[in-house]
Design a protein around this motif. Sequence first.
Motif, PDB file in Angstrom:
ATOM      1  N   ASP A 104      16.296  22.890 101.484  1.00  0.00           N
ATOM      2  CA  ASP A 104      15.996  21.914  99.866  1.00  0.00           C
ATOM      3  C   ASP A 104      14.453  22.296  99.085  1.00  0.00           C
ATOM      4  O   ASP A 104      13.630  21.258  99.208  1.00  0.00           O
ATOM      5  CB  ASP A 104      16.305  20.555 101.033  1.00  0.00           C
ATOM      6  N   LEU A 105      14.805  23.124  98.282  1.00  0.00           N
ATOM      7  CA  LEU A 105      13.546  23.500  97.382  1.00  0.00           C
ATOM      8  C   LEU A 105      13.431  22.114  96.232  1.00  0.00           C
ATOM      9  O   LEU A 105      12.056  21.935  96.401  1.00  0.00           O
ATOM     10  CB  LEU A 105      14.411  24.842  96.587  1.00  0.00           C
ATOM     11  N   ASP A 106      14.288  21.421  96.119  1.00  0.00           N
ATOM     12  CA  ASP A 106      14.408  20.571  94.920  1.00  0.00           C
ATOM     13  C   ASP A 106      13.854  19.590  95.850  1.00  0.00           C
ATOM     14  O   ASP A 106      12.536  18.619  95.699  1.00  0.00           O
ATOM     15  CB  ASP A 106      16.395  19.846  94.971  1.00  0.00           C
ATOM     16  N   GLY A 107      14.078  19.482  96.985  1.00  0.00           N
ATOM     17  CA  GLY A 107      13.033  18.308  97.721  1.00  0.00           C
ATOM     18  C   GLY A 107      11.859  18.611  98.480  1.00  0.00           C
ATOM     19  O   GLY A 107      11.275  17.866  98.170  1.00  0.00           O
ATOM     20  N   CYS A 140       7.274  31.187  97.638  1.00  0.00           N
ATOM     21  CA  CYS A 140       8.054  30.235  97.869  1.00  0.00           C
ATOM     22  C   CYS A 140       8.534  29.810  98.534  1.00  0.00           C
ATOM     23  O   CYS A 140       8.327  28.662  98.938  1.00  0.00           O
ATOM     24  CB  CYS A 140       9.270  30.464  96.335  1.00  0.00           C
ATOM     25  N   SER A 141       9.135  30.733  99.465  1.00  0.00           N
ATOM     26  CA  SER A 141       9.950  30.025 100.595  1.00  0.00           C
ATOM     27  C   SER A 141       8.541  29.071 102.164  1.00  0.00           C
ATOM     28  O   SER A 141       9.052  28.504 102.370  1.00  0.00           O
ATOM     29  CB  SER A 141      10.855  30.952 101.336  1.00  0.00           C
ATOM     30  N   ASP A 142       7.506  30.033 101.842  1.00  0.00           N
ATOM     31  CA  ASP A 142       6.489  29.298 103.384  1.00  0.00           C
ATOM     32  C   ASP A 142       5.855  29.000 102.727  1.00  0.00           C
ATOM     33  O   ASP A 142       4.330  28.122 103.256  1.00  0.00           O
ATOM     34  CB  ASP A 142       6.157  30.750 104.246  1.00  0.00           C
ATOM     35  N   ARG A 143       5.022  29.510 101.849  1.00  0.00           N
ATOM     36  CA  ARG A 143       3.301  29.145 101.142  1.00  0.00           C
ATOM     37  C   ARG A 143       3.442  28.105  99.645  1.00  0.00           C
ATOM     38  O   ARG A 143       2.330  27.709  99.605  1.00  0.00           O
ATOM     39  CB  ARG A 143       2.530  30.287 100.762  1.00  0.00           C
ATOM     40  N   CYS A 144       4.301  28.186  98.578  1.00  0.00           N
ATOM     41  CA  CYS A 144       4.058  27.580  97.592  1.00  0.00           C
ATOM     42  C   CYS A 144       5.358  27.512  96.651  1.00  0.00           C
ATOM     43  O   CYS A 144       5.545  28.602  95.848  1.00  0.00           O
ATOM     44  CB  CYS A 144       2.696  28.088  97.077  1.00  0.00           C
ATOM     45  N   VAL A 145       5.674  26.137  96.896  1.00  0.00           N
ATOM     46  CA  VAL A 145       7.379  25.663  96.023  1.00  0.00           C
ATOM     47  C   VAL A 145       7.114  25.060  94.476  1.00  0.00           C
ATOM     48  O   VAL A 145       7.750  25.427  94.058  1.00  0.00           O
ATOM     49  CB  VAL A 145       7.563  24.325  96.648  1.00  0.00           C
ATOM     50  N   VAL A 146       5.263  25.784  94.294  1.00  0.00           N
ATOM     51  CA  VAL A 146       5.310  25.467  93.315  1.00  0.00           C
ATOM     52  C   VAL A 146       5.024  27.144  91.876  1.00  0.00           C
ATOM     53  O   VAL A 146       4.050  27.713  92.922  1.00  0.00           O
ATOM     54  CB  VAL A 146       4.236  24.545  92.775  1.00  0.00           C
ATOM     55  N   SER A 147       5.577  27.388  91.118  1.00  0.00           N
ATOM     56  CA  SER A 147       5.698  28.830  91.018  1.00  0.00           C
ATOM     57  C   SER A 147       4.854  29.367  89.811  1.00  0.00           C
ATOM     58  O   SER A 147       5.108  30.663  89.434  1.00  0.00           O
ATOM     59  CB  SER A 147       6.907  30.020  91.118  1.00  0.00           C
ATOM     60  N   THR A 148       5.189  28.766  88.822  1.00  0.00           N
ATOM     61  CA  THR A 148       4.774  28.682  87.609  1.00  0.00           C
ATOM     62  C   THR A 148       3.658  27.366  86.772  1.00  0.00           C
ATOM     63  O   THR A 148       3.660  26.263  87.628  1.00  0.00           O
ATOM     64  CB  THR A 148       5.875  28.706  86.571  1.00  0.00           C
TER      65      THR A 148
END
Length: 268
Positions: A104-107, A140-148
């Motif tokens: 659940d990336l949005d979550g 993105c998957s394990d450390r940081c869902v903020v990429s930009t």
Amino acid sequence: MTTRFSLNQWTTRHWPMPDLLAGCASAGVHGVGLWREPVAEYGLARTAKLVRDHGLAVTSLCRGGFFQNPDALDDNRRAIEEAAALGTPVLCLVSGGLPDGSRDLDGARSRVADLLAELAPYAGEHGVQLALEPLHPMYCSDRCVVSTLAQALDLAAPFSPTQVGVMVDTYHLWWDPDVWDGIARAGAEGRIALFQVADWVTPLPEGVLTGRGMLGDGRIELRRFREAVDATGYTGPVEVEIFNDELWAMPGPAALDLALSRYAQHVA
């Protein structure tokens, strides 16, 4: 321009705290970016005193965030308190990745927004700016869902710039075709908390986390980044943060000398 140079502690990861601070002062470096783990090992109060004794400024504390963890709220409050005790205005936030077993990336991104709402006022009370750091999408998957940078700025938007800003790190943002617009927007909103530099080398080493290149060894237009950040009115430190096994194997003074030389050649 070299007066803006700051050495992030992880660039010389194995340099003991007293030697690191003394070495920076001896080299005429005015700023250091510190990490919570070695600060805790040496002692928070001892570190703060030694920083003051050497006439240094702590340009950032790494790191808060990792909001997928159950204890994230309490841990980040402690990180804010530690940053305030060290006298640094900037706490680096790496948002964290997906909880174990989740898709659940949005979550996960919504949780970042929710916890920022809890933490921003607390940071403001302590005179600390939370600095959201976008990381390269491979994390993105394990450390940081903020990429930009745009994502980070959107998350920061509900809060005062004195409470929540963003970090511009060349290693993580160089690939983004929208980065120049993002830097301009960040500057216009008064949200550039810190500028960090490292280079991108290819092929990537097997250990991606330790694959950052020394300034000038890779593919990033480092000076273009510095000029873009400066054009927004940013006059703060330029922090050299490089995770690299070969650099870590060097004596601390030699690694610092190399970083200073390459900074002068490729960033200043």
